[in-house]
Design a protein around this motif. Structure first.
Motif, PDB file in Angstrom:
ATOM      1  N   ILE A  98       0.847  -1.197   0.000  1.00 25.81           N
ATOM      2  CA  ILE A  98       0.000   0.000   0.000  1.00 25.81           C
ATOM      3  C   ILE A  98       0.880   1.243   0.000  1.00 25.81           C
ATOM      4  CG2 ILE A  98      -1.786   1.258   1.282  1.00 25.81           C
ATOM      5  CD1 ILE A  98      -2.466  -1.536   2.614  1.00 25.81           C
TER       6      ILE A  98
ATOM      7  N   LEU B 234       3.251   2.141   3.036  1.00 23.87           N
ATOM      8  CA  LEU B 234       2.681   1.980   4.372  1.00 23.87           C
ATOM      9  C   LEU B 234       3.348   0.763   5.021  1.00 23.87           C
ATOM     10  CD1 LEU B 234       0.412   3.192   6.158  1.00 23.87           C
ATOM     11  CD2 LEU B 234      -1.112   1.501   5.183  1.00 23.87           C
ATOM     12  N   ARG B 235       4.114   0.980   6.082  1.00 22.80           N
ATOM     13  CA  ARG B 235       4.833  -0.126   6.710  1.00 22.80           C
ATOM     14  C   ARG B 235       4.092  -0.678   7.921  1.00 22.80           C
ATOM     15  NH1 ARG B 235       9.317  -1.454   4.571  1.00 22.80           N
ATOM     16  NH2 ARG B 235      10.490   0.036   3.363  1.00 22.80           N
ATOM     17  N   GLY B 236       3.402   0.197   8.597  1.00 24.91           N
ATOM     18  CA  GLY B 236       2.675  -0.252   9.774  1.00 24.91           C
ATOM     19  C   GLY B 236       3.566  -0.362  10.986  1.00 24.91           C
ATOM     20  N   SER B 237       2.923  -0.547  12.137  1.00 23.80           N
ATOM     21  CA  SER B 237       3.636  -0.545  13.414  1.00 23.80           C
ATOM     22  C   SER B 237       4.185  -1.913  13.757  1.00 23.80           C
ATOM     23  CB  SER B 237       2.695  -0.095  14.528  1.00 23.80           C
ATOM     24  OG  SER B 237       2.200   1.186  14.246  1.00 23.80           O
ATOM     25  N   GLY B 238       3.586  -2.974  13.213  1.00 28.03           N
ATOM     26  CA  GLY B 238       4.007  -4.318  13.595  1.00 28.03           C
ATOM     27  C   GLY B 238       4.402  -5.178  12.417  1.00 28.03           C
ATOM     28  N   GLY B 239       4.716  -4.540  11.286  1.00 29.41           N
ATOM     29  CA  GLY B 239       5.083  -5.309  10.093  1.00 29.41           C
ATOM     30  C   GLY B 239       3.919  -6.052   9.469  1.00 29.41           C
ATOM     31  N   ALA B 240       2.677  -5.675   9.827  1.00 30.74           N
ATOM     32  CA  ALA B 240       1.509  -6.406   9.330  1.00 30.74           C
ATOM     33  C   ALA B 240       0.712  -5.601   8.306  1.00 30.74           C
ATOM     34  CB  ALA B 240       0.604  -6.792  10.495  1.00 30.74           C
ATOM     35  N   ALA B 241       1.191  -4.418   7.921  1.00 30.06           N
ATOM     36  CA  ALA B 241       0.443  -3.628   6.944  1.00 30.06           C
ATOM     37  C   ALA B 241       0.279  -4.427   5.651  1.00 30.06           C
ATOM     38  CB  ALA B 241       1.169  -2.313   6.665  1.00 30.06           C
ATOM     39  N   GLY B 242      -0.939  -4.497   5.156  1.00 29.57           N
ATOM     40  CA  GLY B 242      -1.217  -5.177   3.891  1.00 29.57           C
ATOM     41  C   GLY B 242      -1.341  -6.685   3.985  1.00 29.57           C
ATOM     42  N   GLU B 243      -1.221  -7.256   5.188  1.00 26.56           N
ATOM     43  CA  GLU B 243      -1.266  -8.724   5.324  1.00 26.56           C
ATOM     44  C   GLU B 243      -2.708  -9.223   5.372  1.00 26.56           C
ATOM     45  OE1 GLU B 243       0.984 -10.916   5.059  1.00 26.56           O
ATOM     46  OE2 GLU B 243       2.864  -9.797   5.253  1.00 26.56           O
TER      47      GLU B 243
ATOM     48  N   ASP C 129       1.157   5.589  14.663  1.00 26.21           N
ATOM     49  CA  ASP C 129      -0.046   5.546  13.835  1.00 26.21           C
ATOM     50  C   ASP C 129      -1.206   5.052  14.686  1.00 26.21           C
ATOM     51  OD1 ASP C 129       1.478   6.383  11.735  1.00 26.21           O
ATOM     52  OD2 ASP C 129       1.428   4.487  10.641  1.00 26.21           O
TER      53      ASP C 129
ATOM     54  N   ALA D 163      -5.767  -3.856  11.694  1.00 26.43           N
ATOM     55  CA  ALA D 163      -4.373  -4.253  11.930  1.00 26.43           C
ATOM     56  C   ALA D 163      -3.746  -4.850  10.673  1.00 26.43           C
ATOM     57  CB  ALA D 163      -4.304  -5.255  13.081  1.00 26.43           C
ATOM     58  N   LEU D 164      -4.507  -5.641   9.912  1.00 24.00           N
ATOM     59  CA  LEU D 164      -3.933  -6.345   8.765  1.00 24.00           C
ATOM     60  C   LEU D 164      -4.024  -5.523   7.478  1.00 24.00           C
ATOM     61  CD1 LEU D 164      -5.163  -9.942   9.589  1.00 24.00           C
ATOM     62  CD2 LEU D 164      -2.915  -8.936   9.997  1.00 24.00           C
ATOM     63  N   THR D 165      -4.448  -4.280   7.596  1.00 23.30           N
ATOM     64  CA  THR D 165      -4.376  -3.369   6.446  1.00 23.30           C
ATOM     65  C   THR D 165      -3.416  -2.221   6.778  1.00 23.30           C
ATOM     66  OG1 THR D 165      -6.424  -2.332   7.275  1.00 23.30           O
ATOM     67  CG2 THR D 165      -6.635  -3.931   5.479  1.00 23.30           C
ATOM     68  N   CYS D 166      -3.800  -1.369   7.740  1.00 24.88           N
ATOM     69  CA  CYS D 166      -2.979  -0.189   8.062  1.00 24.88           C
ATOM     70  C   CYS D 166      -2.006  -0.440   9.199  1.00 24.88           C
ATOM     71  CB  CYS D 166      -3.876   0.979   8.435  1.00 24.88           C
ATOM     72  SG  CYS D 166      -5.036   1.401   7.128  1.00 24.88           S
ATOM     73  N   ASP D 167      -2.256  -1.462  10.011  1.00 22.23           N
ATOM     74  CA  ASP D 167      -1.332  -1.859  11.074  1.00 22.23           C
ATOM     75  C   ASP D 167      -1.000  -0.725  12.041  1.00 22.23           C
ATOM     76  OD1 ASP D 167       0.345  -3.603  12.450  1.00 22.23           O
ATOM     77  OD2 ASP D 167       2.051  -3.288  11.096  1.00 22.23           O
ATOM     78  N   PRO D 168      -2.017  -0.017  12.543  1.00 20.81           N
ATOM     79  CA  PRO D 168      -1.719   1.081  13.481  1.00 20.81           C
ATOM     80  C   PRO D 168      -1.220   0.544  14.822  1.00 20.81           C
ATOM     81  CG  PRO D 168      -4.089   0.726  13.362  1.00 20.81           C
ATOM     82  CD  PRO D 168      -3.470  -0.212  12.359  1.00 20.81           C
ATOM     83  N   GLY D 169      -0.322   1.294  15.441  1.00 13.66           N
ATOM     84  CA  GLY D 169       0.235   0.863  16.712  1.00 13.66           C
ATOM     85  C   GLY D 169      -0.729   1.038  17.875  1.00 13.66           C
TER      86      GLY D 169
ATOM     87  N   LEU E 295       1.434 -10.333  16.738  1.00 14.92           N
ATOM     88  CA  LEU E 295       1.005  -8.947  16.536  1.00 14.92           C
ATOM     89  C   LEU E 295       0.542  -8.286  17.832  1.00 14.92           C
ATOM     90  CD1 LEU E 295      -0.995  -9.290  13.180  1.00 14.92           C
ATOM     91  CD2 LEU E 295       1.405  -8.667  13.506  1.00 14.92           C
TER      92      LEU E 295
ATOM     93  N   ARG F 245      -2.555  -3.157  21.834  1.00 13.19           N
ATOM     94  CA  ARG F 245      -2.688  -1.880  21.128  1.00 13.19           C
ATOM     95  C   ARG F 245      -3.979  -1.147  21.477  1.00 13.19           C
ATOM     96  NH1 ARG F 245      -0.756  -3.186  14.936  1.00 13.19           N
ATOM     97  NH2 ARG F 245       0.723  -4.861  15.403  1.00 13.19           N
TER      98      ARG F 245
END
Lengths: 331, 331
Positions: free
Chosen positions: A165, A172-181, B151, B257-263, B299, B304
């Motif tokens: 993304i 978009l990396r995300g806070s926990g390495g889960a962005a886009g998963e 985030d 969490a599995l899209t934007c992965d905000p902290g 995760l 969070r």
């Protein structure tokens, strides 16, 4: 682009200026590009991949050497003077900050983190190296290919299902390495078990591997081509499998749209070799879903779908965009 | 903060400096804040809301007048000199670029866009006004409350279900105005019909209205308090309803969490009045779901979760952050 060969695509220049190199390391082949300061592709290379830690490092270093040899009249060992930085896109669990990769099964890399950035940098005499997840590298390459300004998601439909993304021009990396998963969004408690330990994950219904499971004819790409051809020929079983799978992909698209709302959603991964019929099938599924909903129709999600430009080493170009700038005292 | 009164919270200063005002316009009350150049809250106000276009505009203008009167020794009509800009957070379909709102049912605003920014600006003698979706205003206020750098997503559990998302310090708006609209992610084709025209939307299982439908005891907040109390007292029917609803909220959290992965994921909306027990119930549901999956456990989503700081007019503070800067030639 030739297979397993290098080719210079830019004009011959006088004195060599430092270039950035991007490598897309896959299970069978490595695509490489050398890009100039204006992001122009100066040379490309394709090489078969050797697996295992030593094999992957040697393949990467050889691909860089090929590109440098292709750019200079008098080839020598590539060093900081020729290449200012290398970016590597690779499958598996990548830690870009540490430069490590693990669990890249098709490359023979196991659960222990491999310092790929360090090893390739050493093999190249100290050129700085960055490592990026292959889906993220493809996403950056797609963003460059389509032109900036529109937020973009790349939906990779291969053995796994994951998205990259880009928001506001940044990955978009995300806070926990889960962005886009999104492949591991578990939606159906009665669904099939997933490798991740959950049940009914989106990956179990919409990945390329889900298509192959229900229509097995070789790898994901072959199975998909066979399925689309059979459905186009009117085979009712194929039509049913294709509709079910496309409905799953459409759900992945809606998941991206109703969270990050990207203006462009690129279908990629092994299944995307099918081309336009894939786009039509997922578009149809999105339109079917939107029939009952003014809200969903207003989003016009089918109009946001796109495929990668064919023949362009998008992932390698995206990897080059992540290549570190030369550090002070080097190059 | 007093109910339906204004109060100065900052120190008395000498000459009046221009302040920004933020208003959180709800169906029954308006919360307002005046903030200074360092984002400090100088004064607060709470007023009952009059509905309809004229009522909403008059309420907003009166709230600004209350705040200005509270800040100056010699109160007069608020003008560009006292207030540099006003930001309004309001439910309904908001177009921030146009400054319009429509379909705010509880406020008596129908399907035709109302130029709220223009009308309130005129009522205030030309002060520039911005309008923002109430969930987005709360999200910006939450981001300010928790401190920058991480985030954040705010999950609003009220009549509807929607999220606001801050990535890299900026509100994620999306390309089609659908960012964060996870309430209309349709997951179960055999599920209940949703107002949006689809079936089985996340909103039909996890919104405050879904809780109230299955445990009806007044509005969402009252129903939730009753349900949590009954479940805590060991009522098996309440326990079943609460577990099912919390599992739906946990799915909304996993979707974010599995899209934007905000902290940080903040639970808000009418149901959040329950406080800590809500946090525990959703945490428990996330832990249940993660039991089978190393991936999901890694995760640590339950860590969070957060609630809004109690007693702080977060949405009004977030609206103030969106107040336009005074234009040249004004103020």
């Amino acid at each position: 682009m030739p297979v397993f060969a290098s080719s210079r695509t830019g004009p011959a220049t006088g004195p060599l200026r430092p270039v950035r190199v991007g490598l897309d390391v896959g299970g069978t082949k490595v695509d490489g590009v050398a890009v100039g300061p204006g992001q122009e592709v100066l040379a490309t290379v394709r090489r078969p991949t050797s697996t295992g830690v030593a094999g992957v490092v040697a393949t990467a270093a050889a691909a860089v050497a090929d590109l440098v040899a292709d750019l200079v009249a008098d080839p020598g060992p590539p060093g900081p003077g020729a290449v200012s930085g290398v970016g590597i896109g690779i499958p598996g669990l990548v830690d870009p900050a540490a430069g490590t990769v693990r669990n890249a099964v098709n490359l023979g890399l196991g659960p222990d983190p491999v310092d790929l950035a360090g090893l390739v940098s050493t093999a190249l005499g100290g050129v700085p190296v960055a490592v990026e997840n292959d889906v993220n590298a493809s996403t950056l390459g797609a963003y460059a290919a389509f032109g900036p300004g529109t937020d973009l998601a790349l939906l990779s439909l291969g053995t796994g299902l994951a998205a990259g993304i880009v928001v506001g021009g940044r990955l978009l990396r995300g806070s926990g390495g889960a962005a886009g998963e999104i492949g591991h969004l578990a939606l159906d408690p009665r669904g099939l078990p997933c490798n991740c330990g959950q049940r009914g994950c989106l990956e179990t219904v919409a990945a390329g591997s889900a298509l192959r499971r229900d229509w097995p004819h070789g790898d994901e790409g072959r199975s998909a081509e066979h399925l689309f051809a059979a459905a186009a020929a009117g085979d009712p079983a194929a039509t049913e499998v294709l509709e079910r799978w496309s409905t799953g992909v459409a759900l992945a698209v809606r998941t991206l749209a109703l969270t990050c709302d990207p203006g462009r959603i690129v279908l990629a991964g092994g299944v995307a070799a099918v081309g336009e019929p894939l786009l039509r099938s997922v578009s149809d599924a999105l339109r079917r879903q939107a029939r009952s909903s003014v809200f969903l129709r207003g989003l016009a999600l089918h109009e946001r779908l796109a495929l990668l430009p064919p023949g362009r080493p998008v992932a390698a170009i995206g990897a080059a965009a992540q290549a570190p700038a030369a550090r002070a005292g080097r190059g």
